[in-house]
Each structure stands twice: as C-alpha cells, then as structure tokens.
Design an enzyme around this catalytic site. Structure first.
Site, PDB file in Angstrom:
ATOM      1  N   HIS A 183       0.831  -1.215   0.000  1.00  0.00           N
ATOM      2  CA  HIS A 183       0.000   0.000   0.000  1.00  0.00           C
ATOM      3  C   HIS A 183       0.864   1.264   0.000  1.00  0.00           C
ATOM      4  O   HIS A 183       0.427   2.318   0.476  1.00  0.00           O
ATOM      5  CB  HIS A 183      -0.951   0.039   1.208  1.00  0.00           C
ATOM      6  CG  HIS A 183      -1.829  -1.155   1.336  1.00  0.00           C
ATOM      7  ND1 HIS A 183      -3.068  -1.250   0.738  1.00  0.00           N
ATOM      8  CD2 HIS A 183      -1.639  -2.349   1.987  1.00  0.00           C
ATOM      9  CE1 HIS A 183      -3.611  -2.421   1.020  1.00  0.00           C
ATOM     10  NE2 HIS A 183      -2.751  -3.112   1.767  1.00  0.00           N
ATOM     11  N   LYS A 319      18.569  19.251 -12.170  1.00  0.00           N
ATOM     12  CA  LYS A 319      17.521  18.246 -12.028  1.00  0.00           C
ATOM     13  C   LYS A 319      17.728  17.135 -13.063  1.00  0.00           C
ATOM     14  O   LYS A 319      17.991  17.400 -14.227  1.00  0.00           O
ATOM     15  CB  LYS A 319      16.158  18.890 -12.234  1.00  0.00           C
ATOM     16  CG  LYS A 319      14.976  18.011 -11.849  1.00  0.00           C
ATOM     17  CD  LYS A 319      13.686  18.825 -11.891  1.00  0.00           C
ATOM     18  CE  LYS A 319      12.505  18.052 -11.339  1.00  0.00           C
ATOM     19  NZ  LYS A 319      12.165  16.888 -12.163  1.00  0.00           N
TER      20      LYS A 319
END
Length: 467
Positions: A183, A319
């Site tokens: 989960h 990035k």
C-alpha cells in the site's frame, strides 16, 4: 511528387499512375481513396508479405501450375520485397479496405512489375503472382507470419536480455536488505535481490506466455482462398505453401486445422495481443518501482540512483529525471491501447471474413516492436547501471516500526502495536522502544529484529501471521 504519369487500367477502367511507380491501377485507386492517416503498414508486414508471395510461387511451381521461368522471376521479385528493397512502393494507408485487399494487390502489382523486368515478358499480378490465393487468406496469413517472426527475432531476444540483466543485478545486490512496502507503506523487510526476482519472474512468465501462443500463431489460413472452401486452389496447396514458407523463414508453419476459423476470426491475434498486454503491464510495474525507488534525491525514497542520462529540466538546473522508466511506462500504455483496438477488431469477423485486418497487423507489430525496444532500454540504461544507496536503506530499516511484527509470537499483536505506535510517534528505533516496553533480553531482541533474518520467511518459534 512526380509530374510524369502513365495510364494503367483495371476492371473499372483507366487511371493515371506515377510513371516511376512499380504499382498499378488497383493500388493507385487505393492511394486516392484512403488519404486517412498517412501511416503505411509496418515494414515487417511488407517483408512477411514478400515471403508469402515467394512461398506461393515456389508451391505453384512445384505443383506444375506455374511456368518455371515465370515462377523464378516471381520468386526473385518477391524475395526483393521480403528483403525490404522496395518498401517505398507500398504507400497504402493502414485505414483501407478491411480485408487488406488493396495491400495484397499492391504486392501483386509491384512483384509483377519487377518480375516482368527480370523475365522480359509480361507477368500478370492476378494470374501469376496471386495464383491459388485470395486477399482473404493472404492477409490473415501475413498477420500470423509477420507477428511470429517479429516475436522470434525481436521480442523474445529483448525479453531474454532483460531477464538476464535482472538476474545479474540480483546477484550483485544479494546482501542488500531494505524496507518492504505494501500500500506504499512500510512493511516487513525484503532483500533488494528478492524484489528484483519478482520482476525477473514477470519477464520469465511473459516469455512462457508467448511460447504458449506460438502453436496457434504458426497455423496459417493460406489455402482457404475466398471464403475458406479453397475454391480455385488445389487441395494440397496449403500444405505445400507452408513447407516452402518454413524453408524460407526457418519457422515451422503449418496449415490451419480449420480455414473458416482462420479467415473469419482473429482470435489468435487477440490472444497474442493479450499476452503482449500482460508483458506491458509487467514493464509498467517495473518502471514505476524504479521511479519510486529513485525518487528524491532528498525528499523521496532515494533507495537507488538511476544512471543520469540527460538534464531533466529547462528551468531547474541540476535536475535529473528517470527518463527511461518514464518512456517504458508510456510504451506500456500504448501497448494496452493497441490491445483494446485489436480486441474490437477481433469482434469484426462478419460471417466468413474479418474486416479490420490491416488494423490488427499494424497494432500487433507496433506492440511487439515497442515492447522489445523498451525492454532493452530498461535493461541497459536503467537496471544494469543503477547504484544502491545502502546508507539510506539501513537508516530506514532501523526506524521501521513494522519490524515489531517479528515479536508477535512472543509478546502478542496488541503489545506489538503499542510498541510500533510509540516508536513511530517518537521517531526512535523499534529495538530501543521494545527493550523499554518488554522484559526481553537485548540479545534476544537483536536476534528477533535482525532485518536480514526477517527476509528468509523462517521466523523461529512461531508464525509471522497474515498480511
């Protein structure tokens, strides 16, 4: 665009054809009738169509139905098409007549023109190149042939490569323990090798699924001619054709056991597409796991660092994005979409013929090609080179309150839950809180809460219980 034309004719009359085109009147009508997508049928399909025409000519020659010299000229011309030498002569749109008759006639006309040049005498596209054939068995046959060869030559080797790269990486990270997740929440520990073994098994199962479909893919409609009865073809033509095609391709093709099914339905194509969809789902799962594990480098999981392949932003310096897993996930989405279209096409077998054959051909071959390329990219540019952040993994493991599950057989579920909640609320290691809230010796706690021991599934003294 050429400004020079010649006049060709067919049963509907005369039509202008570009002077340098190898095709004839029927192809030209289809060029003009279907300016829809600008997407021609894949080169793999045209190559397979060349093989089909080459095998048919050999069979007709062997059955003494086609003059040796004519047959040899047709065989040679079809061989050039199979080798990709004339792909530009196959301009027809995927979205055309649903039987693919236009593309069959495109092949007949191109091969007839090439054979006429070679022979120095007229070779007829219908009477010679299309002898004992119909578009209605040629195109379903070519779908099977092109897909079977693409799976054999392109997809299987790519998936086997991905499987092998995963196995190599498994061995390299065999001793690395990490927090498992269910989960998306912290769960009991696993080894990184165990996690990769799940991915590897998905790929192995995909290979087995392809193998299971292969016998039906190798069964061909050729010999059924117009409606499955074999009208205008000798009874032994289908078998002789498959023998010749097998010799040309190296694949053990056989006649379909029922021509009516092979021509009116596309169940095998739907089956194969379903297997491709399963493989796509597996690749998307692997790609998304890699993206999550690579997330960060500061605010995410940062369990691994994927190879830095290119700048990730036009505005944020430094990035770097997980571009290969993203590309693989998009491939998976496209394959799933292709499968939906093939599923609808498979329902379009109206009485004796399916009438969405070009769509089936195009989507099947695109899915095979995309999956093969994505599998290799994942293997070589993501999985083989990722680095493990062992310090980050160890830190998360030490603070994982779910480790208390290992104490259930000794202290019970309720006590374990209280320990886990306190450890989480205070941000303390589970071993430290358990020592404070139980009378278990530190040595026993250290043994029971050893993350590496907890990955073996063999908790001593009792069961770990359900998930």
């Amino acid at each position: 665009m050429t400004s020079s034309f010649r006049v060709e004719h067919d049963s509907m009359g005369e039509i202008k054809v570009p002077a340098d085109a190898l095709w004839g009147a029927q192809t030209q009508r289809a060029v003009e009738n279907f300016p829809i997508s600008g997407m021609p049928l894949p080169s793999e399909f045209i190559a397979a169509l060349g093989l089909v025409k080459q095998a048919a000519a050999r069979a007709n020659r062997g059955l003494k139905l086609l003059d040796d010299k004519v047959a040899q000229a047709v065989e040679a011309a079809a061989g050039e098409v199979a080798a990709g030498a004339h792909d530009a002569q196959f301009p027809l749109d995927v979205f055309q007549t649903g039987s693919g008759t236009s593309t069959n006639m495109n092949a007949n006309e191109v091969i007839a023109a090439l054979a006429t040049r070679r022979l120095g005498a007229a070779v007829h596209p219908n009477d010679h190149v299309n002898m004992q054939q119909s578009s209605n068995d040629v195109i379903p046959t070519t779908i099977h042939v092109s897909a079977a060869l693409a799976v054999r030559d392109t997809l299987r080797p790519a998936l086997e490569h991905l499987r092998d790269v995963l196995a190599t990486k498994e061995r390299a990270v065999a001793g690395v323990v990490k927090t498992g997740r269910t989960h998306l929440m912290d769960a009991m520990p696993v080894t990184l090798a165990q996690e990769l073994s799940g991915w590897r098994t998905q790929i192995e199962n995909g290979l087995q699924r392809l193998e299971a479909t292969e016998p039906r893919l190798l069964a061909l409609a050729q010999g059924g001619t117009a409606v499955g009865t074999g009208i205008n073809a000798q009874a032994g033509f289908g078998a002789r054709f498959c023998q010749e095609l097998s010799a040309l391709s190296g694949a053990p093709f056989v006649p379909a056991r029922n021509y009516f099914e092979a021509m009116s339905a596309q169940d095998t194509a739907v089956e194969l597409s379903g297997q491709l969809k399963v493989i796509a789902v597996g690749l998307m799962k692997i790609a998304n796991d890699l993206r999550w594990m690579n997330s960060g480098p500061l605010a995410g999981l940062a369990e691994i660092a994927l190879p830095a392949l290119q700048p990730g932003s036009s505005i944020m310096p430094g990035k770097v994005n997980p571009v290969i897993p993203e590309a693989a996930a998009m491939v998976a989405a496209q394959v799933i979409g292709n499968d939906a279209a093939i599923t609808i096409a498979g329902q379009s077998g109206n009485f004796q013929l399916n009438v969405m054959l070009p769509l089936v051909a195009r989507n099947l071959l695109e899915s095979i090609r995309l999956l093969a390329n994505a599998a290799r990219a994942l293997a070589d540019s993501a999985i083989a080179g990722f680095k493990v952040n062992e310090a980050r993994l160890a830190e998360a493991l030490a603070r994982n309150p779910i480790l208390v599950t290992a104490l259930n057989p000794v202290i019970g579920y309720e006590k374990g839950a209280a320990i886990a909640k306190k450890a989480y609320a205070e941000g303390r290691p589970i071993r430290e809180v358990a020592a404070q809230m139980t009378d278990l010796p530190k040595e026993q706690l250290a043994k029971l809460l050893d993350p590496a021991e907890l990955t073996t599934g063999g908790i001593k003294g009792g069961s770990s219980g359900g998930g």
